[in-house]
Design an enzyme around this catalytic site. Sequence first.
Site, PDB file in Angstrom:
ATOM      1  N   TYR A 117       7.449 -25.729  39.698  1.00  0.00           N
ATOM      2  CA  TYR A 117       8.736 -25.762  38.982  1.00  0.00           C
ATOM      3  C   TYR A 117       8.447 -25.829  37.483  1.00  0.00           C
ATOM      4  O   TYR A 117       7.616 -26.613  37.030  1.00  0.00           O
ATOM      5  CB  TYR A 117       9.559 -26.990  39.398  1.00  0.00           C
ATOM      6  N   GLU A 147      15.078 -21.892  33.454  1.00  0.00           N
ATOM      7  CA  GLU A 147      14.338 -22.449  34.583  1.00  0.00           C
ATOM      8  C   GLU A 147      13.628 -21.367  35.387  1.00  0.00           C
ATOM      9  O   GLU A 147      14.206 -20.310  35.637  1.00  0.00           O
ATOM     10  CB  GLU A 147      15.349 -23.184  35.485  1.00  0.00           C
TER      11      GLU A 147
END
Length: 376
Positions: free
Chosen positions: A101, A189
């Site tokens: 992530y 993101e």
Amino acid sequence: MKLHEYQSKQLFARYGIPIPKGRVAATATEARQIAEEIGGRVVIKSQVLVGGRGKAGGIRLAKSPKEAEEVATQILAMEIKGLPVRKVLVDEAANIEQEIYLGITNDRAARRPVMMASSAGGVEIEDVARTAPEKIIKVHVDPLLGLRDFQARDVALGIDLPREHWKSFGVIACGLWKAYSENDATLAEINPLVITKEKRLVALDGKMLVDDNALFRHSDLVEMRDVDEEAAAETEARKYGLSYIKLDGQIGCMVNGAGLAMTSMDIVKLFGGEPANFLDIGGGAGADKVAAALRIILSDPNVKAILFNIFGGITRCDEVARGILSALAEVKPKIPMVVRLVGTNAEEGRQLLADAKMITAETLADAAQKAVAAAK
Ligand code: GDP
Ligand code: MN
């Protein structure tokens, strides 16, 4: 404003972030053609503006162009969390070794952007934060200096990224920072950023939120807005210049002024209720604006009562009351409505509304309690 995955990834690519080969398709035939161009295995990905598409069955692998067409047909017929799938992204499939992530958002408490990374990628970061917060590495970014090389290395070290990937990771981290800051994003993101079996780092997913208040200086981004895929109520609200955010509670809130709207929501919660929305109708809201706001609030089936909290400063209360009355005549809601009206000509305004069988209140606390009781 939310960007689609394919839009976010195209933007990321301009900042040097590696993305898989692929294109977006609106029909299954197009999806097959793209799969033919790519050759080999592809992944068919629904383009809807919500997360968790994988779990919902909106992301599937296909081994051949024929299978790509079949899978695309099925995905294009889907609805994910209430949103119809109108486009699919057809990407070259990746051989995943590890999912990471990597994201940047604003840390309001620290008053600066924060880069977050985790070796536990793929799943939603909120879940990681809950179950294994120690797995999230954070570095704050000085907005004037930008993300520094040593910070990218700190992050790489923090997530135990193998040394051979650090250089590539540095390029990706700095590219993501530039994409975030140059486009006035509130979120950028990559989840997952993967290490492939071929030992490359690739951004498989992309998500960008752009500050609506900065859109005036990003005409290229404005063109990307996909009105069809946004919540209908929020699109409608924007059309009338209303700031509306849907929430999950039962008490619809109609308020003039953003600060007053926040306060109203807090007080509703204080008395045991849950607000159904944030709504600022702004100063000087006329009947058409009030009616639009009322229709938007009532389009949410969870709403069991409406709280009007109006402070008449520049706008006179009797004018607002007339606006409310003509809106009611048009929309005819069947649920209880509580009004707190103070300021210029409040007496007159309250009188008008009491005649219309609305529950009136003197103070905000009184109004909130009445609304909570009426919703039960
Ligand atoms: P989200 O569920 O909406 O966040 O969509 P993602 O794009 O993140 O995809 C969800 C998951 O699907 C990823 O975490 C991967 O595990 C898997 N996935 C996505 N693309 C590929 C791919 O090209 N190959 C493989 N094997 N899995 C993929
Ligand atoms: Mn994802």
